[in-house]
Design a protein around this motif. Structure first.
Motif, short mmCIF file in Angstrom:
data_model
loop_
_atom_site.label_atom_id
_atom_site.label_comp_id
_atom_site.label_asym_id
_atom_site.label_seq_id
_atom_site.Cartn_x
_atom_site.Cartn_y
_atom_site.Cartn_z
N MET A 149 0.87 -1.31 0.01
CA MET A 149 -0.03 0.12 -0.15
C MET A 149 0.91 1.12 -0.03
SD MET A 149 -2.79 1.43 2.82
CE MET A 149 -4.02 0.05 2.33
N LEU A 150 0.58 2.40 -0.75
CA LEU A 150 1.09 3.55 -0.96
C LEU A 150 0.42 4.58 -0.23
CD1 LEU A 150 3.59 5.02 -2.16
CD2 LEU A 150 2.08 5.36 -4.01
N ILE A 151 1.14 5.18 0.76
CA ILE A 151 0.46 6.47 1.35
C ILE A 151 1.06 7.54 0.46
CG2 ILE A 151 0.52 7.89 3.49
CD1 ILE A 151 0.76 5.30 5.06
N GLU A 152 0.12 8.29 0.02
CA GLU A 152 0.64 9.56 -0.83
C GLU A 152 0.57 10.73 -0.27
OE1 GLU A 152 -1.96 9.45 -4.49
OE2 GLU A 152 -0.75 7.64 -5.25
N LYS A 153 -0.40 10.95 0.65
CA LYS A 153 -0.58 12.26 1.43
C LYS A 153 -1.20 11.84 2.76
CE LYS A 153 -2.41 15.53 -0.86
NZ LYS A 153 -3.09 16.54 -1.41
N LEU A 154 -0.80 12.72 3.83
CA LEU A 154 -1.01 12.58 5.18
C LEU A 154 -1.53 14.27 5.64
CD1 LEU A 154 -1.72 10.99 7.78
CD2 LEU A 154 0.88 11.44 8.40
N ILE A 155 -2.56 14.20 5.97
CA ILE A 155 -3.07 15.73 6.58
C ILE A 155 -3.40 15.53 8.00
CG2 ILE A 155 -4.76 17.44 6.31
CD1 ILE A 155 -5.06 16.69 3.31
N LEU A 156 -2.62 16.06 8.87
CA LEU A 156 -2.95 16.09 10.38
C LEU A 156 -3.53 17.52 10.65
CD1 LEU A 156 0.26 14.41 11.71
CD2 LEU A 156 -1.99 13.36 10.95
N GLU A 157 -4.82 17.54 11.37
CA GLU A 157 -5.32 18.92 11.67
C GLU A 157 -5.72 18.64 12.99
OE1 GLU A 157 -8.70 21.90 10.34
OE2 GLU A 157 -8.21 20.18 8.66
N ASN A 158 -5.36 19.52 14.16
CA ASN A 158 -5.39 19.45 15.25
C ASN A 158 -5.12 18.01 15.99
OD1 ASN A 158 -6.57 22.14 15.57
ND2 ASN A 158 -8.60 21.52 15.00
N TYR A 159 -4.00 17.75 15.52
CA TYR A 159 -3.75 16.42 16.15
C TYR A 159 -2.06 16.65 16.68
CZ TYR A 159 -2.31 11.52 16.15
OH TYR A 159 -2.08 9.94 16.68
N ARG A 160 -2.19 16.39 18.15
CA ARG A 160 -0.98 16.77 18.93
C ARG A 160 -0.45 17.97 18.57
NH1 ARG A 160 1.60 10.83 20.32
NH2 ARG A 160 -0.32 9.86 20.66
N ILE A 161 0.90 18.15 18.19
CA ILE A 161 1.32 19.48 17.86
C ILE A 161 1.09 19.98 16.90
CG2 ILE A 161 3.35 18.47 19.55
CD1 ILE A 161 5.04 18.77 16.59
N PHE A 162 0.20 19.65 15.86
CA PHE A 162 0.02 20.05 14.61
C PHE A 162 -1.27 20.77 14.55
CE2 PHE A 162 3.02 16.59 13.39
CZ PHE A 162 3.86 17.29 12.83
N LYS A 192 -2.42 22.37 11.64
CA LYS A 192 -2.84 21.93 10.47
C LYS A 192 -1.54 21.65 9.49
CE LYS A 192 -5.70 21.92 6.33
NZ LYS A 192 -6.93 22.25 5.83
N ARG A 193 -1.42 20.59 8.86
CA ARG A 193 -0.12 20.19 8.38
C ARG A 193 -0.28 19.03 7.26
NH1 ARG A 193 5.70 20.74 9.12
NH2 ARG A 193 6.34 20.27 6.92
N GLU A 194 0.31 19.30 6.23
CA GLU A 194 0.12 18.20 5.19
C GLU A 194 1.53 17.73 4.93
OE1 GLU A 194 -1.27 18.49 0.43
OE2 GLU A 194 -2.69 19.47 1.95
N PHE A 195 1.45 16.16 4.66
CA PHE A 195 2.70 15.65 4.31
C PHE A 195 2.54 14.95 2.97
CE2 PHE A 195 2.57 16.17 8.97
CZ PHE A 195 3.89 16.45 9.00
N ASN A 196 3.64 15.10 1.93
CA ASN A 196 3.11 14.27 0.73
C ASN A 196 4.46 13.47 0.74
OD1 ASN A 196 0.98 15.82 -0.69
ND2 ASN A 196 2.37 17.40 -0.27
N PHE A 197 4.14 12.29 0.49
CA PHE A 197 4.98 11.08 -0.03
C PHE A 197 5.22 10.66 -1.26
CE2 PHE A 197 2.78 10.73 4.36
CZ PHE A 197 4.14 10.87 5.30
N ARG A 198 6.51 10.17 -1.53
CA ARG A 198 6.69 9.70 -2.91
C ARG A 198 6.71 8.24 -2.81
NH1 ARG A 198 11.35 13.93 -4.80
NH2 ARG A 198 9.84 15.82 -4.82
N LYS A 199 6.55 7.40 -4.06
CA LYS A 199 6.69 6.11 -4.05
C LYS A 199 8.21 5.86 -3.63
CE LYS A 199 6.28 2.22 -7.12
NZ LYS A 199 5.73 1.84 -8.72
N GLY A 200 8.52 4.77 -2.73
CA GLY A 200 10.02 4.31 -2.33
C GLY A 200 10.18 4.77 -1.05
N LEU A 201 11.27 4.96 -0.83
CA LEU A 201 11.70 5.26 0.75
C LEU A 201 11.57 6.72 0.93
CD1 LEU A 201 13.03 4.47 3.26
CD2 LEU A 201 15.30 4.90 2.31
N ASN A 202 10.87 6.99 1.94
CA ASN A 202 10.59 8.48 2.63
C ASN A 202 11.40 8.45 4.00
OD1 ASN A 202 8.53 9.92 0.58
ND2 ASN A 202 8.13 7.83 0.66
#
Length: 64
Positions: free
Chosen positions: A1-14, A16-26
């Motif tokens: 399974m590939l995670i392409e994007k993770l959006i954290l909103e009002n989660y612990r220290i974040f 609102k923050r968006e993380f984009n991942f690429r195929k392979g090692l991140n």
């Protein structure tokens, strides 16, 4: 399974923050207390539905 994007909103220290991942090692790099573990724990929570510890994932300092 590939995670392409993770959006954290009002989660612990974040507020609102968006993380984009690429195929392979991140890599997640940063200084202490910048949220690296929070990113990993949020992904664990998405797949398992379980919190890693008893710490509330919701940032209660934010208005909804």
């Amino acid at each position: 399974m590939l995670i392409e994007k993770l959006i954290l909103e009002n989660y612990r220290i974040f507020t609102k923050r968006e993380f984009n991942f690429r195929k392979g090692l991140n890599l997640v790099l940063g200084n202490n207390s910048t949220g690296k573990t929070t990113i990993l724990e949020s992904i664990f929570f998405l797949f398992s539905g379980e919190l890693v510890n008893n710490f509330s994932p919701i940032n209660h300092n934010q208005d909804f």
